[in-house]
Scaffold this active site. Structure first.
Site, PDB file in Angstrom:
ATOM      1  N   TYR A  33      65.376  13.805 -31.666  1.00  0.00           N
ATOM      2  CA  TYR A  33      66.459  14.619 -30.797  1.00  0.00           C
ATOM      3  C   TYR A  33      66.899  13.645 -29.653  1.00  0.00           C
ATOM      4  CZ  TYR A  33      63.470  15.526 -26.452  1.00  0.00           C
ATOM      5  OH  TYR A  33      62.792  15.002 -25.443  1.00  0.00           O
ATOM      6  N   LYS A 147      61.550   9.545 -30.245  1.00  0.00           N
ATOM      7  CA  LYS A 147      61.635  10.459 -29.396  1.00  0.00           C
ATOM      8  C   LYS A 147      61.827  11.957 -30.311  1.00  0.00           C
ATOM      9  CE  LYS A 147      65.143  12.258 -25.972  1.00  0.00           C
ATOM     10  NZ  LYS A 147      64.121  12.265 -24.908  1.00  0.00           N
ATOM     11  N   GLU A 179      54.163   7.830 -18.013  1.00  0.00           N
ATOM     12  CA  GLU A 179      55.407   8.255 -17.845  1.00  0.00           C
ATOM     13  C   GLU A 179      55.549   9.708 -17.415  1.00  0.00           C
ATOM     14  OE1 GLU A 179      57.850   7.972 -21.389  1.00  0.00           O
ATOM     15  OE2 GLU A 179      56.206   8.814 -22.761  1.00  0.00           O
ATOM     16  N   LEU A 203      58.492   6.426 -23.985  1.00  0.00           N
ATOM     17  CA  LEU A 203      59.715   6.437 -24.482  1.00  0.00           C
ATOM     18  C   LEU A 203      60.894   5.406 -23.770  1.00  0.00           C
ATOM     19  CD1 LEU A 203      61.798   8.103 -26.172  1.00  0.00           C
ATOM     20  CD2 LEU A 203      62.513   9.234 -24.346  1.00  0.00           C
TER      21      LEU A 203
END
Length: 283
Positions: A33, A147, A179, A203
């Site tokens: 996505y 992702k 993260e 990411l």
């Protein structure tokens, strides 16, 4: 008023938007996505999101549902149809629908779904207040650079933060912050911005890339390396970046107040620069 949603080639009312119960996104989280912000009716950093989408699809050997030019047209039409001035466009691609089997199906068309959300992004109360962060163990799979729609643990992390009276969580692996649950993480010490370097551990944030570029152009010092929660608790300030929150100041980490407990000057300045510069090149 009902939103218009895009599903596999058609713009339909949201109540009529449907995908198969055999869709692999539903059965296996076999999908990827992107989320693109909309400001002033225009798309922010679309080219970056499109490039990352192509990478995610390639890494999973998943077919692209259309060209990136066609995808831009779909985004723009959804923004127009739903009269979105400020908000988000969510895009999801799955491997498609096939009888349940762990082995990837052959000759199956991918599923493509997009929808919009209108919401206040620029004048964000959360950004003015700053976020309180807790730390949790990072137990996700090893390809965080793709992702995917595998978001159960990040969702659990946000619920852990909520239960602790905080706003979000930072994930920690081998003693270092990877993260946030849905964002990249940064600390600031003696004017230096510190954030983890790119790898399969995190990411590759589109907003991250832009913010770091703007920071360097503004002669701010940037150091890309892992940092610990202890370093974060001792930092002068901290912040996160994401497509939906831009630059979000962090005011406490695991109960330790940063600076004077209000959004710091570096985070506030970077948010101003990002909003200004990104809107200049919005499409």
């Amino acid at each position: 008023m009902s939103r218009t949603v895009y599903v596999n080639g058609s713009f339909v009312p949201e109540e009529d938007a449907k995908v198969s119960v055999f869709d692999r996104g539903f059965l296996f989280a076999d999908g990827v996505y992107e989320v693109t912000s909309v400001l002033g009716g225009k798309l922010i950093d679309f080219a970056g999101h499109a490039k990352r989408l192509e990478r995610s699809l390639n890494e999973l050997d998943m077919a692209a549902p259309c060209t990136m030019d066609e995808l831009l047209k779909i985004h723009r039409e959804l923004v127009r149809l739903n009269e979105v001035d400020e908000g988000l466009v969510y895009l999801q691609v799955t491997r498609g629908a096939a009888d349940r089997d762990f082995v990837f199906p052959e000759g199956v068309a991918p599923t493509l779904v997009l929808f919009t959300q209108s919401k206040t992004l620029i004048d964000s109360p959360a950004a003015k207040k700053g976020a309180k962060i807790i730390s949790i163990e990072d137990i996700r799979w090893g390809r965080r650079d793709i992702k995917t729609v595998q978001l159960l643990y990040p969702s659990m992390g946000k619920m852990m933060a909520k239960a602790a009276g905080a706003d979000d969580a930072w994930l920690v692996e081998d003693g270092f912050v990877t993260e946030g649950t849905s964002n990249n993480a940064y600390i600031v010490k003696n004017g230096r911005i510190i954030t983890r370097q790119l790898s399969t551990d995190i990411l590759h944030g589109i907003t991250r890339a832009a913010v770091l570029r703007f920071a360097r152009e503004a002669q701010m010092e940037v150091e890309e390396r892992p940092f610990t929660i202890e370093e974060a608790m001792d930092a002068d300030e901290a912040f996160t970046t994401s497509a939906s929150a831009f630059v979000m100041p962090v005011v406490s980490v695991d109960g330790a107040e940063l600076g004077d407990g209000t959004p710091g000057p570096v985070a506030k300045r970077l948010r101003e620069i990002y909003l200004d510069e990104s809107q200049k090149v919005a499409v």
